[in-house]
Scaffold this motif. Sequence first.
Motif, PDB file in Angstrom:
ATOM      1  N   VAL A  54       0.836  -1.190   0.000  1.00 45.64           N
ATOM      2  CA  VAL A  54       0.000   0.000   0.000  1.00 45.64           C
ATOM      3  C   VAL A  54       0.873   1.242   0.000  1.00 45.64           C
ATOM      4  CG1 VAL A  54      -1.813   1.245   1.230  1.00 45.64           C
ATOM      5  CG2 VAL A  54      -1.836  -1.249   1.203  1.00 45.64           C
ATOM      6  N   ALA A  55       0.672   2.103  -0.987  1.00 46.98           N
ATOM      7  CA  ALA A  55       1.450   3.335  -1.106  1.00 46.98           C
ATOM      8  C   ALA A  55       1.110   4.293   0.040  1.00 46.98           C
ATOM      9  CB  ALA A  55       1.170   4.004  -2.447  1.00 46.98           C
ATOM     10  N   ALA A  56       2.059   5.111   0.407  1.00 46.21           N
ATOM     11  CA  ALA A  56       1.897   6.040   1.524  1.00 46.21           C
ATOM     12  C   ALA A  56       0.716   6.985   1.328  1.00 46.21           C
ATOM     13  CB  ALA A  56       3.178   6.828   1.744  1.00 46.21           C
ATOM     14  N   ARG A  57       0.449   7.393   0.089  1.00 42.05           N
ATOM     15  CA  ARG A  57      -0.645   8.332  -0.176  1.00 42.05           C
ATOM     16  C   ARG A  57      -1.953   7.647  -0.575  1.00 42.05           C
ATOM     17  NH1 ARG A  57       1.216  11.784  -4.709  1.00 42.05           N
ATOM     18  NH2 ARG A  57      -0.981  12.257  -4.704  1.00 42.05           N
ATOM     19  N   ALA A  58      -2.000   6.321  -0.553  1.00 48.07           N
ATOM     20  CA  ALA A  58      -3.202   5.589  -0.960  1.00 48.07           C
ATOM     21  C   ALA A  58      -4.377   5.919  -0.036  1.00 48.07           C
ATOM     22  CB  ALA A  58      -2.928   4.093  -0.954  1.00 48.07           C
ATOM     23  N   ALA A 111     -16.791   8.019  -8.887  1.00 47.97           N
ATOM     24  CA  ALA A 111     -15.974   9.009  -8.184  1.00 47.97           C
ATOM     25  C   ALA A 111     -16.855  10.044  -7.487  1.00 47.97           C
ATOM     26  CB  ALA A 111     -15.007   9.683  -9.150  1.00 47.97           C
ATOM     27  N   LEU A 112     -17.928  10.439  -8.138  1.00 47.48           N
ATOM     28  CA  LEU A 112     -18.852  11.414  -7.536  1.00 47.48           C
ATOM     29  C   LEU A 112     -19.598  10.830  -6.335  1.00 47.48           C
ATOM     30  CD1 LEU A 112     -20.367  13.031 -10.752  1.00 47.48           C
ATOM     31  CD2 LEU A 112     -18.828  14.119  -9.093  1.00 47.48           C
ATOM     32  N   ALA A 113     -19.742   9.513  -6.296  1.00 43.78           N
ATOM     33  CA  ALA A 113     -20.496   8.856  -5.224  1.00 43.78           C
ATOM     34  C   ALA A 113     -19.694   8.674  -3.939  1.00 43.78           C
ATOM     35  CB  ALA A 113     -21.013   7.498  -5.720  1.00 43.78           C
ATOM     36  N   VAL A 114     -18.413   9.011  -3.949  1.00 44.50           N
ATOM     37  CA  VAL A 114     -17.580   8.834  -2.756  1.00 44.50           C
ATOM     38  C   VAL A 114     -18.099   9.727  -1.633  1.00 44.50           C
ATOM     39  CG1 VAL A 114     -15.262   9.158  -1.792  1.00 44.50           C
ATOM     40  CG2 VAL A 114     -15.549   8.117  -4.059  1.00 44.50           C
ATOM     41  N   LEU A 115     -18.359   9.101  -0.479  1.00 43.31           N
ATOM     42  CA  LEU A 115     -18.877   9.829   0.683  1.00 43.31           C
ATOM     43  C   LEU A 115     -17.775  10.256   1.648  1.00 43.31           C
ATOM     44  CD1 LEU A 115     -21.893   7.486   1.495  1.00 43.31           C
ATOM     45  CD2 LEU A 115     -21.950   9.690   0.311  1.00 43.31           C
ATOM     46  N   GLU A 116     -16.780   9.384   1.805  1.00 46.10           N
ATOM     47  CA  GLU A 116     -15.683   9.635   2.742  1.00 46.10           C
ATOM     48  C   GLU A 116     -14.389   9.128   2.134  1.00 46.10           C
ATOM     49  OE1 GLU A 116     -16.348   7.527   6.432  1.00 46.10           O
ATOM     50  OE2 GLU A 116     -18.494   7.945   6.345  1.00 46.10           O
ATOM     51  N   VAL A 117     -13.285   9.731   2.554  1.00 43.34           N
ATOM     52  CA  VAL A 117     -11.964   9.276   2.130  1.00 43.34           C
ATOM     53  C   VAL A 117     -11.102   9.185   3.389  1.00 43.34           C
ATOM     54  CG1 VAL A 117      -9.947   9.807   0.712  1.00 43.34           C
ATOM     55  CG2 VAL A 117     -12.219  10.389  -0.119  1.00 43.34           C
ATOM     56  N   HIS A 118     -10.398   8.035   3.499  1.00 43.59           N
ATOM     57  CA  HIS A 118      -9.529   7.788   4.650  1.00 43.59           C
ATOM     58  C   HIS A 118      -8.156   7.349   4.161  1.00 43.59           C
ATOM     59  CE1 HIS A 118     -13.007   7.756   7.406  1.00 43.59           C
ATOM     60  NE2 HIS A 118     -13.632   7.203   6.382  1.00 43.59           N
ATOM     61  N   PRO A 119      -7.093   7.668   4.877  1.00 45.67           N
ATOM     62  CA  PRO A 119      -5.775   7.159   4.491  1.00 45.67           C
ATOM     63  C   PRO A 119      -5.773   5.624   4.562  1.00 45.67           C
ATOM     64  CG  PRO A 119      -5.585   8.840   6.192  1.00 45.67           C
ATOM     65  CD  PRO A 119      -7.037   8.525   6.057  1.00 45.67           C
ATOM     66  N   ALA A 120      -5.131   4.988   3.594  1.00 47.37           N
ATOM     67  CA  ALA A 120      -5.043   3.525   3.590  1.00 47.37           C
ATOM     68  C   ALA A 120      -3.929   3.030   4.501  1.00 47.37           C
ATOM     69  CB  ALA A 120      -4.832   3.023   2.169  1.00 47.37           C
ATOM     70  N   LYS A 121      -3.057   3.918   4.891  1.00 44.69           N
ATOM     71  CA  LYS A 121      -2.012   3.577   5.869  1.00 44.69           C
ATOM     72  C   LYS A 121      -2.277   4.383   7.130  1.00 44.69           C
ATOM     73  CE  LYS A 121       2.062   1.998   3.626  1.00 44.69           C
ATOM     74  NZ  LYS A 121       2.572   0.980   4.334  1.00 44.69           N
ATOM     75  N   ALA A 122      -2.115   3.726   8.247  1.00 41.57           N
ATOM     76  CA  ALA A 122      -2.358   4.423   9.527  1.00 41.57           C
ATOM     77  C   ALA A 122      -1.196   5.309   9.898  1.00 41.57           C
ATOM     78  CB  ALA A 122      -2.600   3.397  10.627  1.00 41.57           C
TER      79      ALA A 122
END
Length: 122
Positions: A54-58, A111-122
């Motif tokens: 998993v990339a750092a910015r994923a 893409a328009l339906a995205v409700l939330e975005v979270h980092p894939a790396k903690a």
Amino acid sequence: MPSHLDDGKPAATAFKLRAGENFLSVNWLEYLALPERTSAISEIRRVLNTKLKVAARAKIAVLNVSALCDAVRTSTGTSLRVLHEPALDDPSHSGIHGIPMDDNLIAEEMALAVLEVHPAKA
């Protein structure tokens, strides 16, 4: 994938099938049966980091299945199906089926339906 981000949010290209894919691989949070969203996102992070590099910015994008399917059907006439396809190491694994290869309009709707975005790396 960081190359599929636009100002930190998933771009339409993140929702396009790659060569050889029959469906878009996703995780269905409700199948984890965890009491809160933060716990479910943490579990998805854990699973992804054991399966993939998993990339750092994923990012992890959260969508509502019903709203997504309705939006795509309304705008394109295409009926998507989201099916639970668990794996031993990934009990919430699911797939979005019915996406035609190289369909830009469906990718834009997703893409328009995205409700939330979270980092894939903690």
